[in-house]
Structures are given as C-alpha cells and as structure tokens.
Design a protein around this motif. Structure first.
Motif, mmCIF file in Angstrom:
data_model
loop_
_atom_site.group_PDB
_atom_site.id
_atom_site.type_symbol
_atom_site.label_atom_id
_atom_site.label_comp_id
_atom_site.label_asym_id
_atom_site.label_seq_id
_atom_site.Cartn_x
_atom_site.Cartn_y
_atom_site.Cartn_z
ATOM 1 N N THR A 12 0.867 -1.250 -0.231
ATOM 2 C CA THR A 12 0.400 0.219 0.278
ATOM 3 C C THR A 12 0.979 1.348 0.116
ATOM 4 O OG1 THR A 12 -0.047 0.124 2.589
ATOM 5 C CG2 THR A 12 -1.432 -1.332 1.349
ATOM 6 N N THR A 34 2.188 -6.214 -6.654
ATOM 7 C CA THR A 34 0.343 -5.254 -6.519
ATOM 8 C C THR A 34 0.707 -3.716 -5.877
ATOM 9 O OG1 THR A 34 -1.433 -7.378 -7.304
ATOM 10 C CG2 THR A 34 -2.126 -5.126 -6.955
ATOM 11 N N VAL A 36 -1.014 -0.682 -4.458
ATOM 12 C CA VAL A 36 -2.072 0.008 -3.785
ATOM 13 C C VAL A 36 -1.989 1.902 -3.669
ATOM 14 C CG1 VAL A 36 -4.385 -0.010 -2.408
ATOM 15 C CG2 VAL A 36 -3.459 -2.201 -2.722
ATOM 16 N N PHE A 55 -4.543 -1.954 -7.821
ATOM 17 C CA PHE A 55 -5.679 -1.024 -7.393
ATOM 18 C C PHE A 55 -5.504 0.450 -6.624
ATOM 19 C CE2 PHE A 55 -5.536 -5.799 -6.896
ATOM 20 C CZ PHE A 55 -7.227 -5.931 -7.033
ATOM 21 N N LEU A 64 -11.990 -2.527 0.911
ATOM 22 C CA LEU A 64 -10.246 -1.822 -0.681
ATOM 23 C C LEU A 64 -10.688 -3.247 0.124
ATOM 24 C CD1 LEU A 64 -9.234 -1.103 -2.470
ATOM 25 C CD2 LEU A 64 -8.165 0.372 -1.445
ATOM 26 N N ARG A 67 -10.912 -6.976 -1.013
ATOM 27 C CA ARG A 67 -11.238 -7.151 -2.321
ATOM 28 C C ARG A 67 -9.952 -7.230 -2.347
ATOM 29 N NH1 ARG A 67 -11.662 -2.909 -6.482
ATOM 30 N NH2 ARG A 67 -11.757 -1.151 -4.588
ATOM 31 N N VAL A 68 -9.286 -6.183 -2.995
ATOM 32 C CA VAL A 68 -7.520 -6.936 -3.175
ATOM 33 C C VAL A 68 -6.816 -7.993 -2.273
ATOM 34 C CG1 VAL A 68 -5.017 -5.768 -2.418
ATOM 35 C CG2 VAL A 68 -6.536 -3.946 -3.354
ATOM 36 N N GLU A 71 -8.153 -10.954 -4.410
ATOM 37 C CA GLU A 71 -8.063 -10.981 -5.768
ATOM 38 C C GLU A 71 -6.300 -11.688 -5.628
ATOM 39 O OE1 GLU A 71 -7.945 -8.407 -9.776
ATOM 40 O OE2 GLU A 71 -9.919 -8.350 -8.001
#
Length: 250
Positions: A12, A34, A36, A55, A64, A67-68, A71
């Motif tokens: 994040t 990934t 965020v 994201f 959030l 969901r992150v 997935e």
C-alpha cells in the motif's frame, strides 16, 4: 522465504516515497508486486515502468482491503501508506489535524489486519506494518503522529496473538525508520519544521542523524527482512543509515 521470486506481494502506498523504494527492490527480485494507492495516473505510470499490478483506492475504505487480498492472495502484505501530518506545536493544531494519522494510518492498519486474518492469508504469510522512530522518541511538531505509530507497533503484537489463537500462521511485524528521510514528502516536511525550530539549516539537521537513509535503502532492508532467517521471528525492527536493520524487541 529464501527468495522473493514469484512471491505475491501487496504494497500500500507504493507509488512514491518509501513505498516506491520498497516496490522497486521487490520487483528487482522478481516478486509479483501489486501496488495500492490513490492516484490512478501515478499507478498507471508505475505499471508501465515496472509491470506491477495496481489497485486505485483509499486504504481506509472498509471494502478495499478484503477485495485486494481476496483477488491477489498475497504471501506478503506491506502496509506502508499513510497520511502526512500537519506540522505545528500542540497548541496550534485542531483536533482534526492532531488526529489525522489516527484516522488514516491506524484505521487502515486495523482494516487490513482484520482482512488478512479473516480471509485468511496463506499460512506462513508475512505482514509488515509501517511504523516510525517517533513511536520511541516522540514527535512534538506532528500532533498525534507518534502515538499513532506506537499504536501500529502494538497492533502487530496484538495481531500475532490473534494469529496464534486462530492457527492462521501469519506473522505480523512493525518497521520503524528511526530518522527523517528527506527524499520523501513526509520526511522533508518534518525535517524542515524541526530545522526551523532548532535554528539550523536543513542540511545540518539531517546530518545530525548520521549517514542518510534513502527509500532505496529501505527497500533493500525490507527485501532482507523477508528473506533472511534472522528476521523471521522478531516483532519490531528499526532502520537507520548507520545501524541498518536492528531489533527493537525487549
């Protein structure tokens, strides 16, 4: 984990500052990262440059985190994002200014910790919470910042207890950079404010910490924390330009 190659990692606040330094170090080790963050344009540029997943969203949004994590199913979660506190002496700050970091960093920490435990993340996963050396020494010009960062450190311990009770096998750890980092928005704002308070130049104030700590160095330290067996079991680790990684556990 002995290697970060193909490890699924969520960061994040990974589009700038310390977060970007962390992302770059992980991508260099062939992790599947990934990111965020709030700014879609900055995220798109990062995706083109580094090939990361992205994201766009507010880390304090209740849905959030779930969901992150659902997935991506990461094996490593790095909670780096947070608010930049307003700088000022305690008698000059409103309650909203004083509590900003609590309402962003601590709230987000709670939501993402809960999501990691409730999903749960895979057994053996690591969650790193971004704290600060202010949690030890205080930060008189940044309102509730020091207390919020101390709370995140405590939350890592609380989450480890819950992980043990649930049999989740997830390890939570706090990272505390112990000097202001001028290459970040937060660090430079803080350094400028404290330099003015002390009546010294910005350069002189930063030099008082000794060797500088850069976002790239923080990224390298994070990669080491995740792969060096010496750091598998501790809860809190300090980061400094002179000391490198050092345990803060009593």
């Amino acid at each position: 984990m002995q290697t970060l190659k193909d490890q699924r990692i969520v960061v994040t606040g990974g589009s700038r500052g310390l977060g970007l330094g962390i992302v770059e170090a992980l991508v260099a080790r062939n992790a599947r990262v990934t990111v965020v963050a709030r700014d879609p344009g900055r995220l798109a540029d990062l995706q083109r440059r580094l090939g990361v997943g992205i994201f766009a969203g507010d880390i304090t949004e209740p849905d959030l985190a779930e969901r992150v994590l659902r997935e991506v199913r990461p094996t490593v979660l790095i909670l780096n994002a947070g608010a930049t506190p307003p700088m000022g002496a305690i008698h000059t700050l409103s309650w909203d200014e004083f509590s900003r970091v609590w309402n962003v960093d601590v709230k987000a920490g709670l939501l993402w910790i809960q999501a990691a435990l409730r999903l749960p993340l895979p057994h053996g996963s690591r969650v790193l919470l971004g704290s600060s050396g202010a949690a030890i020494a205080g930060s008189p010009l940044s309102g509730g910042y020091a207390g919020a960062k101390r709370m995140l450190w405590l939350m890592a311990s609380y989450a480890n207890a819950s992980s043990d009770e649930l049999g989740a096998g997830i390890k939570f750890q706090a990272l505390l950079p112990r000097q202001l980092i001028a290459d970040t928005e937060l660090g430079r704002a803080g350094a400028e404010a404290y330099a003015r308070r002390k009546g010294v130049t910005l350069e002189a104030f930063l030099a008082s910490f000794g060797p500088p700590l850069t976002p790239a160095q923080v990224g390298e330290h994070v990669a080491t924390l995740l792969t060096d067996p010496r750091y598998e079991t501790g809860v809190a680790f300090g980061l400094r330009g002179d000391l490198g990684i050092h345990s803060l556990d009593s």
